[in-house]
Write a protein that holds these residues in place. Structure first.
Motif, PDB file in Angstrom:
ATOM      1  N   LEU A 251      88.577  55.549  32.596  1.00 20.57           N
ATOM      2  CA  LEU A 251      88.062  56.925  32.547  1.00 20.57           C
ATOM      3  C   LEU A 251      88.903  57.830  33.435  1.00 20.57           C
ATOM      4  CD1 LEU A 251      84.197  56.327  32.599  1.00 20.57           C
ATOM      5  CD2 LEU A 251      85.509  57.401  30.756  1.00 20.57           C
ATOM      6  N   GLY A 252      89.276  57.316  34.619  1.00 21.05           N
ATOM      7  CA  GLY A 252      90.093  58.110  35.534  1.00 21.05           C
ATOM      8  C   GLY A 252      91.439  58.481  34.934  1.00 21.05           C
ATOM      9  N   VAL A 253      91.996  57.556  34.163  1.00 22.94           N
ATOM     10  CA  VAL A 253      93.290  57.825  33.523  1.00 22.94           C
ATOM     11  C   VAL A 253      93.120  58.780  32.340  1.00 22.94           C
ATOM     12  CG1 VAL A 253      95.128  56.784  32.145  1.00 22.94           C
ATOM     13  CG2 VAL A 253      94.326  55.654  34.229  1.00 22.94           C
ATOM     14  N   GLU A 254      92.074  58.569  31.539  1.00 18.11           N
ATOM     15  CA  GLU A 254      91.974  59.299  30.272  1.00 18.11           C
ATOM     16  C   GLU A 254      91.365  60.690  30.411  1.00 18.11           C
ATOM     17  OE1 GLU A 254      91.471  57.351  26.610  1.00 18.11           O
ATOM     18  OE2 GLU A 254      91.100  55.396  27.508  1.00 18.11           O
ATOM     19  N   ILE A 255      90.641  60.928  31.519  1.00 13.46           N
ATOM     20  CA  ILE A 255      90.039  62.252  31.678  1.00 13.46           C
ATOM     21  C   ILE A 255      91.121  63.311  31.872  1.00 13.46           C
ATOM     22  CG2 ILE A 255      89.731  62.154  34.201  1.00 13.46           C
ATOM     23  CD1 ILE A 255      87.313  63.708  31.618  1.00 13.46           C
ATOM     24  N   ALA A 256      92.294  62.885  32.331  1.00 14.94           N
ATOM     25  CA  ALA A 256      93.356  63.861  32.573  1.00 14.94           C
ATOM     26  C   ALA A 256      93.852  64.468  31.270  1.00 14.94           C
ATOM     27  CB  ALA A 256      94.514  63.200  33.320  1.00 14.94           C
ATOM     28  N   MET A 257      94.082  63.629  30.260  1.00 14.03           N
ATOM     29  CA  MET A 257      94.706  64.164  29.052  1.00 14.03           C
ATOM     30  C   MET A 257      94.101  63.685  27.736  1.00 14.03           C
ATOM     31  SD  MET A 257      96.657  66.472  28.448  1.00 14.03           S
ATOM     32  CE  MET A 257      97.176  66.721  30.133  1.00 14.03           C
ATOM     33  N   PHE A 258      93.832  62.377  27.621  1.00 16.17           N
ATOM     34  CA  PHE A 258      93.379  61.859  26.330  1.00 16.17           C
ATOM     35  C   PHE A 258      92.014  62.406  25.915  1.00 16.17           C
ATOM     36  CE2 PHE A 258      95.881  57.758  25.211  1.00 16.17           C
ATOM     37  CZ  PHE A 258      97.036  58.503  25.177  1.00 16.17           C
ATOM     38  N   LEU A 259      91.070  62.415  26.848  1.00 15.17           N
ATOM     39  CA  LEU A 259      89.740  62.911  26.492  1.00 15.17           C
ATOM     40  C   LEU A 259      89.763  64.415  26.193  1.00 15.17           C
ATOM     41  CD1 LEU A 259      87.602  60.687  28.869  1.00 15.17           C
ATOM     42  CD2 LEU A 259      87.459  60.741  26.371  1.00 15.17           C
ATOM     43  N   PRO A 260      90.465  65.239  27.017  1.00 14.17           N
ATOM     44  CA  PRO A 260      90.592  66.656  26.626  1.00 14.17           C
ATOM     45  C   PRO A 260      91.293  66.839  25.277  1.00 14.17           C
ATOM     46  CG  PRO A 260      91.132  66.413  28.937  1.00 14.17           C
ATOM     47  CD  PRO A 260      90.977  65.024  28.381  1.00 14.17           C
ATOM     48  N   LEU A 261      92.236  65.961  24.968  1.00 14.75           N
ATOM     49  CA  LEU A 261      92.905  66.041  23.665  1.00 14.75           C
ATOM     50  C   LEU A 261      91.908  65.786  22.538  1.00 14.75           C
ATOM     51  CD1 LEU A 261      95.480  66.178  21.894  1.00 14.75           C
ATOM     52  CD2 LEU A 261      95.779  63.732  22.286  1.00 14.75           C
ATOM     53  N   ALA A 262      91.042  64.791  22.763  1.00 17.99           N
ATOM     54  CA  ALA A 262      90.014  64.508  21.757  1.00 17.99           C
ATOM     55  C   ALA A 262      89.110  65.722  21.562  1.00 17.99           C
ATOM     56  CB  ALA A 262      89.192  63.288  22.183  1.00 17.99           C
ATOM     57  N   MET A 263      88.720  66.371  22.660  1.00 18.15           N
ATOM     58  CA  MET A 263      87.876  67.558  22.541  1.00 18.15           C
ATOM     59  C   MET A 263      88.626  68.680  21.818  1.00 18.15           C
ATOM     60  SD  MET A 263      85.199  66.402  23.641  1.00 18.15           S
ATOM     61  CE  MET A 263      84.237  67.824  23.199  1.00 18.15           C
ATOM     62  N   SER A 264      89.940  68.753  22.043  1.00 16.79           N
ATOM     63  CA  SER A 264      90.742  69.792  21.372  1.00 16.79           C
ATOM     64  C   SER A 264      90.688  69.621  19.863  1.00 16.79           C
ATOM     65  CB  SER A 264      92.204  69.717  21.823  1.00 16.79           C
ATOM     66  OG  SER A 264      92.308  69.872  23.198  1.00 16.79           O
ATOM     67  N   MET A 265      90.830  68.369  19.430  1.00 18.24           N
ATOM     68  CA  MET A 265      90.801  68.105  17.990  1.00 18.24           C
ATOM     69  C   MET A 265      89.449  68.506  17.406  1.00 18.24           C
ATOM     70  SD  MET A 265      93.698  67.151  17.589  1.00 18.24           S
ATOM     71  CE  MET A 265      94.602  66.044  16.618  1.00 18.24           C
ATOM     72  N   LEU A 266      88.374  68.073  18.065  1.00 21.04           N
ATOM     73  CA  LEU A 266      87.039  68.343  17.528  1.00 21.04           C
ATOM     74  C   LEU A 266      86.731  69.832  17.534  1.00 21.04           C
ATOM     75  CD1 LEU A 266      84.802  65.499  19.019  1.00 21.04           C
ATOM     76  CD2 LEU A 266      86.082  65.550  16.876  1.00 21.04           C
TER      77      LEU A 266
END
Lengths: 296, 316
Positions: free
Chosen positions: A93-108
């Protein structure tokens, strides 16, 4: 957010119109929200995105397992961390909150309004009719649930493989003390909810951007730029006056939830900022969308 | 100009409805009156403002000025009550490409706060049946032909019981067979008492089924009324075949026929309000030998062209 789908009125005024097609107003329904969630979950691209999110903790767990020295050989702190598999979802979670999770929100969020406008389905939803306020509310709630799915897609596979590889021993908190596995599970759930709240704040920004364009890709990229810019600004010490108001600033404070006892100050501050973003940008989206000419 | 009656008898009513996009006036102060039960052909070349008008009627676009009402309810305040009774097809079909036709209809039905989920499956099947798409219901929308997409959009408009259907170019992309089917579908819906507003840039598509016409040109409603009224707005023509064209022309002029033109063996002119019978008897009384006499009502096609201008040029 639970009151979003309440019908906007009571019974149809009997005096208005005598047409055959007047139907009684139904008071409560989550049908539209469920349909929206099915739409998000059924989309191949989103399913692939979840797989990518889930792959990160698995890769991390295997890498740590392979490189971890045997008991008594390595540094003490490493072996104490790896005695409980829950460090895997937390680290992921610490790694993915920086970019991957925001990227997922961007797509949605790009899909949310701009995507419907681009397909032309927006005009048909609005003439059903779905009121514009209700549409934005349902879209936003579905984004918030999407945020929960995102963190779950990281944490759940992470927890499963972590426990499988490292077991269910005591968790060492950042304060140095040890907490039992049962307590640790709840801490992980708190971290997930905290990060999902941050992503929900970001989703409101995305929803607003999504009302500005008919190009979903443009909306997605804009939100990603917003996120990256926030991280950059957060790293410039000269802008420290701005930092408390950057949505990403307190995201990494999720570590405070792993202290013993929990250090609430920064977490609460983070939740407050998330809430401010959610409110301000949802209202901005509403102000923009409720008066917009739909020419798509 | 038309048999409007009081405003409550109108399914669609606008007054001074205007839309400006920046400097350009897309729709210029139109006063539309669609009586309940009518099949209203909304005609005009591409770019004449039909679609913008329809978007204003459906609450998608906010007018710059003027008022509009649907089924007796003023918009935008009455939209929540009026729109559920209105089925629409606006500027072509639009669905999620990776969902099946059926799932797309289910999504629209789910979005409708008035729709009863218990009857959803039955209503979706009925709508698909009505447009002959039941067999392809489970195919993904992206695999549909243009004609199937158009049918699905019409099915979406028929998901719930309606009092008014607003169909923007419903036969676009359909083959002649499909065009005929849509026409007969509109006819059967009208027979059930549903008011239909159907727009087209092709007169031939709608002229057989319409009871009323409205003709747009460059953002203005240049003619409106029952088909007979709109036809009546065009000039009538009388032709007299005779060996004595000069004498016949003199009689016609004396009677008040205008634009009298003499050619070899024929005279024609515009009789105005004059009854054709009187012309014939006057000719006979004057001793003019009449070989043939015809009264030609201007064809709707000619009228359409005269109202909207010639050619393929996109106006506005």
């Amino acid at each position: 957010m639970s009151a979003v789908e309440v019908g906007s009125g009571t019974a149809v005024d009997a005096g208005v119109g005598a047409g055959s097609a007047i139907r009684p107003r139904r008071r409560w329904s989550t049908r539209f929200l469920r349909s929206e969630l099915r739409l998000i979950a059924g989309r191949r691209r989103n399913q692939m995105g979840l797989l990518v999110l889930a792959a990160v903790p698995i890769i991390m767990a295997i890498a740590v397992k392979v490189s971890t020295p045997g008991p008594g050989e390595g540094p003490n702190f490493l072996s104490s961390i790896t005695s409980n598999g829950l460090f895997v979802p937390l680290a992921a979670l610490g790694v993915e909150i920086a970019m991957f999770l925001p990227l997922a929100m961007s797509m949605l969020s790009g899909d949310a309004v701009a995507g419907e406008a681009n397909l032309g389905t927006l005009r048909y939803l609005l003439t059903v009719p779905v009121s514009r306020t209700r549409l934005l509310a349902v879209k936003y709630v579905s984004l918030c649930i999407g945020a929960l799915w995102g963190v779950t897609a990281v944490a759940l596979p992470g927890a499963v493989i972590g426990i499988a590889l490292f077991g269910t021993g005591d968790l060492t908190t950042l304060s140095g003390s040890q907490i039992s596995f049962g307590v640790a599970v709840w801490r992980v759930v708190l971290v997930m909810l905290y990060l999902a709240a941050g992503l929900a704040g970001l989703a409101a920004v995305g929803l607003f951007i999504s009302t500005l364009t008919e190009q979903p890709i443009a909306a997605s990229i804009a939100l990603l730029i917003f996120t990256i810019l926030s991280w950059i600004l957060d790293s410039v010490p000269q802008l420290s006056w701005l930092h408390p108001w950057l949505i990403v600033h307190e995201w990494m404070s999720f570590g405070d939830l792993l202290r013993d006892p929990i250090a609430w100050a920064n977490v609460l501050r983070g939740l407050f900022v998330d809430g401010v973003y959610a409110l301000v940008f949802w209202l901005a989206a509403w102000a923009r969308f409720s008066s917009k000419d739909i020419t798509s | 100009m038309s048999s409007t009656g009081d405003a409550s008898g109108l399914a669609v009513h606008t007054e001074g409805l205007t839309k400006r996009f920046g400097q350009q006036v897309a729709v210029d102060a139109i006063g539309m009156a669609v009586p309940r039960g009518a099949v209203y052909g909304f005609l005009g070349p591409n770019g004449s403002g039909k679609t913008t008008t329809i978007r204003m009627l459906l609450g998608l676009v906010e007018p710059s000025s003027g008022s509009r009402s649907l089924l007796g309810l003023p918009l935008p305040s009455g939209a929540g009550q009026a729109l559920p009774r209105v089925g629409s097809l606006v500027e072509g079909p639009a669905f999620h490409p990776y969902l099946s036709g059926r799932s797309n209809l289910a999504r629209l039905d789910a979005a409708d706060p008035l729709a009863d989920p218990r009857t959803a499956a039955g209503r979706i099947d009925a709508a698909l049946d009505r447009v002959g798409l039941r067999a392809a219901a489970k195919k993904r929308y992206r695999a549909y032909s243009l004609g199937m997409r158009q049918r699905l959009a019409i099915a979406a408009a028929l998901l719930a019981p309606r009092d008014l259907l607003v169909l923007d170019e419903p036969t676009n992309g359909l083959d002649p067979q499909g065009t005929r089917e849509v026409r007969s579908l509109i006819g059967s819906l009208a027979a059930e008492g549903i008011t239909v507003l159907v727009s087209s840039h092709l007169l031939a598509e709608v002229e057989q089924i319409c009871s009323h016409l409205g003709v747009m040109r460059e953002g203005r409603l240049v003619a409106q009324g029952t088909v007979a009224e709109v036809r009546g707005a065009g000039p009538m023509l009388v032709r007299v075949q005779t060996r004595q064209p000069e004498a016949a022309a003199a009689v016609l002029r004396e009677l008040g026929v205008t634009q009298v033109v003499t050619t070899v063996g024929e005279v024609h002119g515009t009789p105005g309000d004059l009854e054709p019978e009187k012309i014939v008897s006057a000719l006979v009384y004057a001793g003019v030998g009449v070989q043939g006499f015809t009264v030609a009502v201007t064809s709707l096609e000619d009228l359409f062209v005269s109202l909207t201008g010639e050619g393929f040029d996109v106006s506005g």
